[in-house]
Design a protein around this motif. Structure first.
Motif, PDB file in Angstrom:
ATOM      1  N   LYS A 134       0.821  -1.218   0.000  1.00  0.00           N
ATOM      2  CA  LYS A 134       0.000   0.000   0.000  1.00  0.00           C
ATOM      3  C   LYS A 134       0.854   1.267   0.000  1.00  0.00           C
ATOM      4  O   LYS A 134       0.557   2.238  -0.707  1.00  0.00           O
ATOM      5  CB  LYS A 134      -0.904  -0.017   1.233  1.00  0.00           C
ATOM      6  N   TYR A 135       1.917   1.271   0.802  1.00  0.00           N
ATOM      7  CA  TYR A 135       2.731   2.500   0.954  1.00  0.00           C
ATOM      8  C   TYR A 135       4.080   2.418   0.243  1.00  0.00           C
ATOM      9  O   TYR A 135       4.905   3.307   0.411  1.00  0.00           O
ATOM     10  CB  TYR A 135       2.936   2.801   2.439  1.00  0.00           C
ATOM     11  N   LYS A 136       4.296   1.333  -0.516  1.00  0.00           N
ATOM     12  CA  LYS A 136       5.581   1.138  -1.215  1.00  0.00           C
ATOM     13  C   LYS A 136       6.746   1.282  -0.229  1.00  0.00           C
ATOM     14  O   LYS A 136       7.669   2.085  -0.410  1.00  0.00           O
ATOM     15  CB  LYS A 136       5.730   2.123  -2.383  1.00  0.00           C
ATOM     16  N   VAL A 137       6.664   0.488   0.827  1.00  0.00           N
ATOM     17  CA  VAL A 137       7.673   0.530   1.890  1.00  0.00           C
ATOM     18  C   VAL A 137       9.027   0.094   1.343  1.00  0.00           C
ATOM     19  O   VAL A 137       9.125  -0.874   0.575  1.00  0.00           O
ATOM     20  CB  VAL A 137       7.247  -0.395   3.061  1.00  0.00           C
ATOM     21  N   ASN A 138      10.089   0.807   1.738  1.00  0.00           N
ATOM     22  CA  ASN A 138      11.445   0.493   1.285  1.00  0.00           C
ATOM     23  C   ASN A 138      12.275  -0.240   2.332  1.00  0.00           C
ATOM     24  O   ASN A 138      13.125  -1.058   1.996  1.00  0.00           O
ATOM     25  CB  ASN A 138      12.172   1.786   0.893  1.00  0.00           C
ATOM     26  N   VAL A 139      12.027   0.080   3.611  1.00  0.00           N
ATOM     27  CA  VAL A 139      12.767  -0.563   4.708  1.00  0.00           C
ATOM     28  C   VAL A 139      11.750  -1.175   5.668  1.00  0.00           C
ATOM     29  O   VAL A 139      10.856  -0.476   6.153  1.00  0.00           O
ATOM     30  CB  VAL A 139      13.634   0.458   5.478  1.00  0.00           C
ATOM     31  N   LEU A 140      11.885  -2.473   5.939  1.00  0.00           N
ATOM     32  CA  LEU A 140      11.003  -3.165   6.886  1.00  0.00           C
ATOM     33  C   LEU A 140      11.841  -3.702   8.040  1.00  0.00           C
ATOM     34  O   LEU A 140      12.767  -4.481   7.823  1.00  0.00           O
ATOM     35  CB  LEU A 140      10.270  -4.320   6.192  1.00  0.00           C
ATOM     36  N   GLY A 164      -1.283 -11.727  -4.037  1.00  0.00           N
ATOM     37  CA  GLY A 164      -1.925 -10.457  -4.364  1.00  0.00           C
ATOM     38  C   GLY A 164      -1.201  -9.235  -3.840  1.00  0.00           C
ATOM     39  O   GLY A 164      -1.706  -8.120  -3.947  1.00  0.00           O
ATOM     40  N   THR A 165      -0.001  -9.422  -3.244  1.00  0.00           N
ATOM     41  CA  THR A 165       0.756  -8.260  -2.752  1.00  0.00           C
ATOM     42  C   THR A 165       2.063  -8.123  -3.524  1.00  0.00           C
ATOM     43  O   THR A 165       2.674  -9.114  -3.929  1.00  0.00           O
ATOM     44  CB  THR A 165       1.078  -8.391  -1.242  1.00  0.00           C
ATOM     45  N   ASP A 166       2.462  -6.880  -3.703  1.00  0.00           N
ATOM     46  CA  ASP A 166       3.697  -6.563  -4.427  1.00  0.00           C
ATOM     47  C   ASP A 166       4.718  -6.042  -3.417  1.00  0.00           C
ATOM     48  O   ASP A 166       4.518  -4.985  -2.809  1.00  0.00           O
ATOM     49  CB  ASP A 166       3.387  -5.503  -5.495  1.00  0.00           C
ATOM     50  N   LEU A 167       5.811  -6.792  -3.251  1.00  0.00           N
ATOM     51  CA  LEU A 167       6.841  -6.392  -2.288  1.00  0.00           C
ATOM     52  C   LEU A 167       8.085  -5.837  -2.996  1.00  0.00           C
ATOM     53  O   LEU A 167       9.146  -5.731  -2.383  1.00  0.00           O
ATOM     54  CB  LEU A 167       7.244  -7.594  -1.406  1.00  0.00           C
ATOM     55  N   SER A 168       7.930  -5.471  -4.250  1.00  0.00           N
ATOM     56  CA  SER A 168       9.112  -5.068  -5.033  1.00  0.00           C
ATOM     57  C   SER A 168       9.717  -3.742  -4.576  1.00  0.00           C
ATOM     58  O   SER A 168      10.849  -3.418  -4.923  1.00  0.00           O
ATOM     59  CB  SER A 168       8.757  -4.981  -6.523  1.00  0.00           C
ATOM     60  N   SER A 169       8.964  -2.958  -3.768  1.00  0.00           N
ATOM     61  CA  SER A 169       9.515  -1.683  -3.280  1.00  0.00           C
ATOM     62  C   SER A 169      10.584  -1.898  -2.210  1.00  0.00           C
ATOM     63  O   SER A 169      11.406  -1.013  -1.950  1.00  0.00           O
ATOM     64  CB  SER A 169       8.398  -0.811  -2.699  1.00  0.00           C
ATOM     65  N   LEU A 170      10.583  -3.072  -1.559  1.00  0.00           N
ATOM     66  CA  LEU A 170      11.522  -3.316  -0.447  1.00  0.00           C
ATOM     67  C   LEU A 170      12.970  -3.297  -0.917  1.00  0.00           C
ATOM     68  O   LEU A 170      13.314  -3.902  -1.940  1.00  0.00           O
ATOM     69  CB  LEU A 170      11.210  -4.664   0.216  1.00  0.00           C
ATOM     70  N   LYS A 171      13.802  -2.592  -0.150  1.00  0.00           N
ATOM     71  CA  LYS A 171      15.234  -2.526  -0.441  1.00  0.00           C
ATOM     72  C   LYS A 171      16.077  -3.110   0.694  1.00  0.00           C
ATOM     73  O   LYS A 171      17.160  -3.628   0.469  1.00  0.00           O
ATOM     74  CB  LYS A 171      15.666  -1.074  -0.671  1.00  0.00           C
TER      75      LYS A 171
END
Length: 637
Positions: free
Chosen positions: A338-344, A364-371
């Motif tokens: 939802k928020y295009k999170v970069n750091v978890l 159904g979720t896209d985790l590609s924003s995570l760095k």
């Protein structure tokens, strides 16, 4: 915004580390120069570990909120400072820009002042994870009051103990809090606590759950009513109080090896410098990234890596009111998407719990924003590390395995994302300025690699604990008296051939349950409060989800008592006195405990039995009654 102190390569790390050891004052003076000071320091560092006495940036003047808010307004005023995701995914989220957050902190600073709070006063904050919690914390810091945040899971008795210790005359709370499927009646718990705390002058209550509450005339006021008074007067700006670098910023209570919680004190200057420095370097934060730390602000992780570290760095930080498994086990992944999170940044306990739900929650979720991924609170096991790496990071996100404590204020040992090497289940290398050392039981340094021993630190870093509130001797005894001229962490560690550290867990009488430290004595005291209990002993044992579980051995007055009923009564007693987080996972009723002739309980033996090592208990001949051990081992749950 750029960070002059950000390390970008392994070679830069090596150079920075060497300089931080050879010239700590010059090194930290350069880092500190990136921040706003009203007056620069006379001396960077003054310390000895005997008393203990530590001062960083002495003589300097600042206010931490000017570094977290004011200095960002010109260039980052319209940038999100806090994104708030509510417990219920159907409820609308909130975004506070740096300008919004500044305005709200100034408003609430006026509210605090109008209600009698002044510099040096202690303010207890007992709230759910809503933006107003962050606002209250920062407003305290802005007016120079010392905040003491108490996690929403603690009982009325635990709150009363902390209020009495801190002599906190002011409280900020909510009517209630949402956490997963639960509604927690925060104000009612505060009311119960205040029966034993008649010195409290004011309770400011923020509306969240609309739970019916009792409001006592002359003591209790509504947050919203107080804000309206400030708005009516048109009071927008609040001049930040000038603080000395060594003035107290907050007290955070942590469990110890004795029953009474101790108030860890952190101060303004050094804490600010180190939390921002560690935040930027460990997570390799890039301006514009969304940083999502899943902790509660009631713990040190929330203080340092939801609020102060990110905000002092001009970052966007995400606050989550709920829990990772509600309304389903895909919640964290939905938030990342939802928020295009970069750091978890989350706890191994949460990771192990989510592993149990399989891969369906990812659908159904896209985790590609995570760095970058991170873990905190306890050592992560290799199985969980690899699952996190493969299914969350898709094998392209470095995992930072961070080791630190409430007392350290910030991360001390961790790889830096993509800069220094990672190793599964290892915290790896110390940050610049941090000098770990392994010692044996006699305090003799264990040299060479590989090595194993008790983990100590031999020189101060800027966010080191300064004292335990109102009892400096306890600080000395707990952290600085075990080994001469060393800070003792209470943890054991291994160091591999490359100098990487692996934390093996507590070596004192403190448990690490789901990343939260709980003193065995504290739990024993609570169990012993039950009218039917003669004596108890508590140890930790390996737990698949929590890391460590709590195993209690209990002697009852009536040995023929109904065990299942008694267990429920004891669990209720512990919940009432400490809070649900301290409830034992297993309670074994016994006729006696293994004691030496001097009366000392041999917890080492009880720990081995709880861990399933019935045949490797060591020498039991020195015990007063060795037959007790056989009986306990036979009855193991």
């Amino acid at each position: 915004m750029s960070y002059p102190f950000q390390i970008k390569t392994y070679e830069e790390y090596q150079r920075a580390y060497k300089r931080s050891v050879d010239d700590p004052e010059g090194f930290w003076a350069d880092v500190a120069s990136s921040f706003s000071w009203r007056k620069r320091w006379n001396k960077v560092l003054d310390w000895n570990f005997k008393e203990p006495h530590v001062e960083w940036f002495s003589g300097s003047k600042l206010n931490i909120t000017e570094n977290c808010l004011d200095r960002h307004l010109l260039n980052l005023g319209n940038k999100p400072a806090i994104i708030w995701e509510p417990n219920d995914p159907e409820e609308h989220h909130r975004v506070l820009t740096y300008r919004n957050l500044y305005d709200k902190v100034c408003q609430f600073s006026h509210v605090l002042k109008n209600n009698g709070v002044k510099k040096g006063d202690r303010v207890c904050i007992y709230m759910g994870m809503i933006p107003e919690l962050a606002i209250a914390v920062l407003a305290c810091a802005r007016i120079g009051a010392i905040h003491s945040v108490i996690f929403g899971g603690f009982s009325a008795q635990s709150i009363a103990d902390r209020l009495q210790d801190a002599k906190a005359e002011y409280i900020v709370t909510c009517d209630g809090a949402f956490r997963g499927a639960k509604d927690i009646p925060l104000k009612n718990v505060i009311d119960d606590a205040l029966i034993a705390c008649p010195f409290v002058k004011r309770v400011i209550v923020c509306t969240r759950t609309r739970t019916p509450v009792s409001m006592i005339k002359g003591r209790d006021v509504w947050w919203e009513d107080e804000i309206k008074k400030v708005e009516t007067l048109g009071l927008n700006h609040f001049e930040a109080e000038e603080m000395d670098a060594e003035d107290e910023l907050f007290i955070l209570y942590t469990s110890g090896s004795t029953g009474k919680p101790k108030g860890v004190v952190h101060t303004c200057g050094g804490y600010m410098v180190f939390t921002a420095y560690s935040f930027v370097n460990v997570f390799q934060y890039t301006p514009g990234d969304v940083h999502f730390c899943t902790a509660d602000i009631g713990w040190i992780t929330g203080h340092s890596y939801i609020l102060y570290g990110p905000l002092a760095s001009g970052a966007t930080t995400l606050m989550f009111e709920g829990v990772p498994t509600w309304p389903d086990a895909g919640r964290l992944w939905q938030i990342v998407d939802k928020y295009k999170v970069n750091v978890l940044y989350t706890a191994p306990t949460a990771i192990r719990s989510l592993m149990g739900f399989g891969l369906e929650p990812f659908e159904g979720t896209d985790l590609s924003s995570l760095k970058v991924l991170g873990t905190v609170g306890e050592p992560i096991n290799e199985e969980a590390w690899h699952w996190y790496d493969e299914h969350v990071g898709k094998k392209r996100c470095p995992i930072v395995d961070t080791w630190w404590q409430t007392e350290t204020g910030g991360i001390l040992i961790s790889n830096m994302a993509g800069v220094t090497p990672a190793k599964p289940a290892h915290a790896t290398l110390p940050l610049p300025g941090v000098q770990p050392i392994l010692v044996d039981e006699n305090g003799v340094e264990v040299t060479g690699n590989p090595a194993a021993g008790n983990l100590c630190i031999k020189a101060p870093w800027p966010s080191i604990i300064r004292t335990t509130y109102g009892d400096h001797e306890r600080c000395r005894q707990t952290y600085f008296s075990t080994y001469e001229n060393l800070y003792f962490t209470g943890d054991g560690a291994l160091r591999d051939a490359d100098g990487n550290y692996r934390i093996t867990g507590r070596v004192d009488d403190v448990l690490n349950v789901s990343g939260h430290r709980i003193g065995t004595a504290e739990v024993e005291n609570a169990i012993n409060m039950h009218a039917g209990v003669v004596e108890s002993a508590v140890v930790g044992y390996p737990h698949d989800i929590k890391g460590q579980g709590i195993y209690a051995y209990v002697i009852c007055q009536d040995m023929h008592t109904d065990e299942s009923h008694m267990r429920l009564d004891i669990l209720q007693t512990v919940s009432r006195i400490i809070g649900p987080i301290a409830k034992p996972d297993k309670i074994q009723f016994v006729s006696g405990l293994p004691k030496t002739r001097s009366g000392k309980i041999m917890r080492r033996i009880l720990r081995k039995i709880a861990e399933g090592e019935k045949n490797n208990l060591g020498d039991t001949t020195t015990l007063l009654d060795p037959s007790v051990v056989e009986e306990i081992a036979e009855g193991k749950l």
